[in-house]
Write a protein that holds these residues in place. Structure first.
Motif, PDB file in Angstrom:
ATOM      1  N   CYS A 296      -0.201   2.734 -10.960  1.00 19.22           N
ATOM      2  CA  CYS A 296      -1.208   2.274 -10.155  1.00 19.22           C
ATOM      3  C   CYS A 296      -3.132   2.894 -10.449  1.00 19.22           C
ATOM      4  O   CYS A 296      -3.667   1.643 -11.226  1.00 19.22           O
TER       5      CYS A 296
ATOM      6  N   ARG B  86      -2.196  22.278  -9.609  1.00 17.70           N
ATOM      7  CA  ARG B  86      -1.673  21.364  -8.369  1.00 17.70           C
ATOM      8  C   ARG B  86      -2.522  22.314  -6.746  1.00 17.70           C
ATOM      9  O   ARG B  86      -2.524  22.453  -5.976  1.00 17.70           O
TER      10      ARG B  86
ATOM     11  N   GLU C   3       4.331   6.516  -3.564  1.00 13.87           N
ATOM     12  CA  GLU C   3       5.464   6.779  -4.439  1.00 13.87           C
ATOM     13  C   GLU C   3       5.268   8.100  -3.505  1.00 13.87           C
ATOM     14  O   GLU C   3       4.534   8.865  -3.156  1.00 13.87           O
TER      15      GLU C   3
ATOM     16  N   SER D 242      -6.373  18.770  -8.673  1.00 12.55           N
ATOM     17  CA  SER D 242      -5.462  18.757  -8.937  1.00 12.55           C
ATOM     18  C   SER D 242      -6.151  18.729 -10.516  1.00 12.55           C
ATOM     19  O   SER D 242      -7.258  18.123 -11.304  1.00 12.55           O
TER      20      SER D 242
ATOM     21  N   PHE E 201       0.683  -1.189   0.395  1.00 10.77           N
ATOM     22  CA  PHE E 201      -0.010  -0.195   0.208  1.00 10.77           C
ATOM     23  C   PHE E 201       0.620   0.843  -0.151  1.00 10.77           C
ATOM     24  O   PHE E 201      -0.080   2.617   0.375  1.00 10.77           O
ATOM     25  N   LEU E 202       1.988   1.096   0.222  1.00  9.81           N
ATOM     26  CA  LEU E 202       3.270   2.295  -0.355  1.00  9.81           C
ATOM     27  C   LEU E 202       2.562   2.847  -1.052  1.00  9.81           C
ATOM     28  O   LEU E 202       2.260   2.730  -2.180  1.00  9.81           O
TER      29      LEU E 202
HETATM   30  O1  LIG Z   1      -6.017  14.147  -2.927  1.00  7.68           O
HETATM   31  C1  LIG Z   1      -5.438  13.824  -3.867  1.00  7.68           C
HETATM   32  C2  LIG Z   1      -4.764  13.582  -3.951  1.00  7.68           C
HETATM   33  C3  LIG Z   1      -3.703  12.647  -5.028  1.00  7.68           C
HETATM   34  N1  LIG Z   1      -3.843  13.561  -5.836  1.00  7.68           N
HETATM   35  C4  LIG Z   1      -2.912  12.501  -7.007  1.00  7.68           C
HETATM   36  O2  LIG Z   1      -2.916  11.154  -7.108  1.00  7.68           O
HETATM   37  C5  LIG Z   1      -2.000  10.364  -7.740  1.00  7.68           C
HETATM   38  C6  LIG Z   1      -1.610   9.502  -6.900  1.00  7.68           C
HETATM   39  O3  LIG Z   1      -0.978   9.694  -5.634  1.00  7.68           O
HETATM   40  P1  LIG Z   1      -1.157   9.089  -4.543  1.00  7.68           P
HETATM   41  O4  LIG Z   1      -1.804   8.041  -4.114  1.00  7.68           O
HETATM   42  O5  LIG Z   1      -0.286   9.797  -3.031  1.00  7.68           O
HETATM   43  O6  LIG Z   1       0.721   7.996  -4.805  1.00  7.68           O
HETATM   44  P2  LIG Z   1       0.705   6.161  -5.534  1.00  7.68           P
HETATM   45  O7  LIG Z   1       2.109   6.436  -5.243  1.00  7.68           O
HETATM   46  O8  LIG Z   1      -0.046   6.378  -6.722  1.00  7.68           O
HETATM   47  O9  LIG Z   1      -0.155   5.487  -4.752  1.00  7.68           O
HETATM   48  C7  LIG Z   1      -1.220   5.274  -4.978  1.00  7.68           C
HETATM   49  O10 LIG Z   1      -1.637   4.294  -5.738  1.00  7.68           O
HETATM   50  C8  LIG Z   1      -0.320   2.937  -5.075  1.00  7.68           C
HETATM   51  C9  LIG Z   1       0.074   1.885  -6.174  1.00  7.68           C
HETATM   52  O11 LIG Z   1      -1.257   0.975  -5.724  1.00  7.68           O
HETATM   53  C10 LIG Z   1      -1.255   2.622  -3.440  1.00  7.68           C
HETATM   54  O12 LIG Z   1       0.074   1.396  -2.783  1.00  7.68           O
HETATM   55  C11 LIG Z   1      -0.815   3.918  -2.774  1.00  7.68           C
HETATM   56  O13 LIG Z   1      -1.486   2.899  -1.702  1.00  7.68           O
HETATM   57  C12 LIG Z   1      -2.164   4.947  -3.530  1.00  7.68           C
HETATM   58  O14 LIG Z   1      -1.679   6.094  -2.490  1.00  7.68           O
HETATM   59  C13 LIG Z   1      -1.307  11.427  -8.027  1.00  7.68           C
HETATM   60  O15 LIG Z   1      -0.907  12.101  -9.293  1.00  7.68           O
HETATM   61  C14 LIG Z   1      -1.549  12.757  -7.011  1.00  7.68           C
HETATM   62  O16 LIG Z   1      -0.974  13.981  -7.095  1.00  7.68           O
HETATM   63  C15 LIG Z   1      -4.310  14.224  -6.206  1.00  7.68           C
HETATM   64  O17 LIG Z   1      -4.929  14.667  -7.445  1.00  7.68           O
HETATM   65  N2  LIG Z   1      -5.193  14.460  -4.798  1.00  7.68           N
END
Ligand SMILES: O=c1ccn([C@@H]2O[C@H](COP(=O)(O)OP(=O)(O)O[C@H]3O[C@H](CO)[C@@H](O)[C@H](O)[C@H]3O)[C@@H](O)[C@H]2O)c(=O)[nH]1
Ligand SMILES: NC(=O)c1ccc[n+]([C@@H]2O[C@H](COP(=O)([O-])OP(=O)(O)OC[C@H]3O[C@@H](n4cnc5c(N)ncnc54)[C@H](O)[C@@H]3O)[C@@H](O)[C@H]2O)c1
Length: 464
Positions: A278, A444, A166, A271, A163-164
């Motif tokens: 993912c 953003r 990036e 955003s 669930f990490l």
């Molecule tokens: O309020 C928010 C939160 C995120 N994002 C965007 O959503 C995307 C994904 O962000 P984030 O979830 O933080 O990063 P990931 O590394 O894609 O992580 C997601 O995907 C991973 C792969 O499955 C999972 O393990 C994580 O729990 C899950 O958060 C990015 O473009 C962010 O900018 C937004 O636009 N608004």
């Protein structure tokens, strides 16, 4: 049983950081991360730990502590499988680009290759852990391959989705909200295998944060978690468009909504659209699974999350064209940020790729600055879309390593990634160096609106 040797197949964004943390926290376990990609393994082994192939805050310190002690990176997959009592499969599971399920289903060919290789090499019992994100019931296919092509040894299959996120991988791994372990809870051997993995995580994760379930629940929970998270982003992004036409401010709306403890404040940041390797892939996979069971309403419900996200990227780009007097042909647009979010060098499915492609179709000239993404990667991302030749992409897009140079003499700036350093730029100097009117599109909601307007920028902010 206590694990002595772990092998992880796949030294990517998940395999690398996850195994580094396991090695750091379990010094008595030897952890070998293997990959077919020689360049990637060489980078993980680079003498200068700052050159490891993945940029994640805090990761180099963890790698430095464990590498060479009980953390190893190698291309010898067979040897690592042979030695290990527990094998994590952490290879990529991208969306299929061919055949049945093209554009929707997860491509499991790398997973199957791993299973066949494990079956061929293993000469003693192994616990095989699904770390990659997989469609529900993949464990059954794995078991089938392992049992039918193996050397008669016993394989226990566990699902242990990661669930990490990036950019925060190390802190997420060190203090996970939960560790999920799915296994064959109905058999003694299954329970024993699950306990063996629980014992690994128990080195640093509290027992009440380690959840054990049946395999199918575990596999499906991963897809569900990503679908719920992405759904929140699409929900607030849908509201951002409504805010723009009504005079409401999306940040005020998300704050007001998020203070309801039943909703909560996280993941409500409007955003230019979510990216990353993912969300899209996993929701498409979920949609495909639902459809394949004939659950069309379920499929349509989740597909809408993706459709809205595509719309959000497109309307951001279209708004740039419209605002610049309906044409960007021959105009210079500076893009600040290319990564799909801050604090990562990963660009997979980044909104910037699609916005740039849209603007290039409108004959814009684009200059990109990103603190962690290489020019080579930016060109590869655009080439992958196949919209135009790679020569043309190189002609129309310039990549620079100074944000002020990127913005100089530009007609407009688009903030695509929320890198902290963009807050510290000399915006007055940037304004002076631009063509007027100086348009600024904040995808953003990063920049201070009043400050930018006072400097003279014509500012457009998502959701305002
Ligand atoms: O309020 C928010 C939160 C995120 N994002 C965007 O959503 C995307 C994904 O962000 P984030 O979830 O933080 O990063 P990931 O590394 O894609 O992580 C997601 O995907 C991973 C792969 O499955 C999972 O393990 C994580 O729990 C899950 O958060 C990015 O473009 C962010 O900018 C937004 O636009 N608004
Ligand atoms: N990136 C994330 O933030 C994240 C988070 C949670 C879960 N996941 C899931 O984890 C899995 C891996 O994702 P990633 O981002 O680490 O992918 P990645 O592409 O960064 O890494 C996968 C690696 O596996 C290697 N590989 C593929 N087949 C192989 C084989 N047969 N033998 C040896 N090596 C092989 C590739 O060369 C590559 O280096 C995916 O299923 C993904 O959905 C990713």
């Amino acid at each position: 049983m206590k694990v002595k040797n772990i092998c992880c197949i796949g030294a990517g964004y998940v395999g690398g950081p996850t195994m580094a943390v396991i090695a750091q926290k379990c010094p008595e376990i030897n952890v070998t991360v293997v990959d077919l990609n020689e360049k990637r393994i060489a980078a993980w082994n680079d003498e200068d730990v700052e050159n490891i192939p993945i940029y994640e805050p805090g990761l180099s310190v963890v790698v430095e502590e464990a590498r060479g002690r009980n953390l190893f990176f190698s291309t010898d997959v067979d040897e690592a499988i042979d030695k290990a009592d527990m094998i994590f499969i952490s290879v990529n599971t991208p969306t299929k680009t061919y055949g049945i399920g093209k554009g929707m289903a997860a491509d499991l060919k790398y997973i199957e290759l791993c299973a066949r290789q494990i079956a061929r090499v293993a000469k003693n019992d192994k616990i095989v852990v699904e770390k990659s994100t997989l469609p529900v019931r993949t464990a059954q296919a794995l078991k089938n391959i392992l049992d039918n092509t193996g050397n008669g040894v016993n394989f226990q299959i566990l699902s242990n989705p990661e669930f990490l996120a990036e950019g925060t991988a190390v802190t997420d791994l060190l203090a996970p909200d939960r560790v999920l372990i799915g296994g064959d809870i109905d058999t003694e051997k299954g329970q024993e295998a699950m306990q063996t993995l629980v014992d690994v995580y128990s080195h640093w994760v509290k027992p009440d944060h380690i959840l054990t379930t049946n395999v199918w629940s575990s596999e499906l929970s991963k897809l569900t978690a990503n679908a719920f998270l992405a759904q929140r982003v699409s929900s607030i992004n849908a509201m951002s468009e409504l805010c723009e036409v009504t005079g409401a401010d999306v940040n005020e709306v998300s704050k007001a909504v998020g203070m309801d403890t039943r909703i909560g404040p996280k993941f409500l940041q409007a955003s230019v659209g979510f990216g990353g390797s993912c969300f899209q892939k996993d929701i498409l996979n979920l949609v495909y699974i639902a459809k394949s069971f004939g659950l069309n309403e379920v499929a349509d419900y989740w597909e809408q999350v993706i459709l809205l996200n595509d719309h959000q990227k497109r309307r951001f780009a279209a708004n740039i064209v419209k605002t610049l007097f309906n044409t960007v042909s021959g105009k210079k647009i500076a893009m600040l940020g290319w990564a799909f979010k801050k604090d990562t060098n990963d660009t997979r499915e980044a909104a910037s790729i699609y916005v740039a492609d849209y603007l290039l179709n409108e004959q814009a000239e684009i200059v990109v600055y990103d603190p962690k993404v290489t020019a080579e990667q930016i060109y590869a991302d655009l080439d992958y879309l196949g919209t135009r030749s790679s020569e043309e992409n190189r002609k129309l897009i310039t990549v620079v390593n100074d944000p002020e140079v990127a913005c100089e003499k530009s007609h407009a700036i688009a903030v695509m990634t929320e890198w902290d350093e963009f807050l510290e730029l000399n915006w007055e100097k940037i304004y002076d160096s631009m063509l007027k009117p100086a348009f600024l599109f904040d995808g953003r909601r990063l920049l201070n609106k009043k400050q930018m307007k006072d400097l003279g920028f014509k500012l457009y902010t998502i959701g305002n």
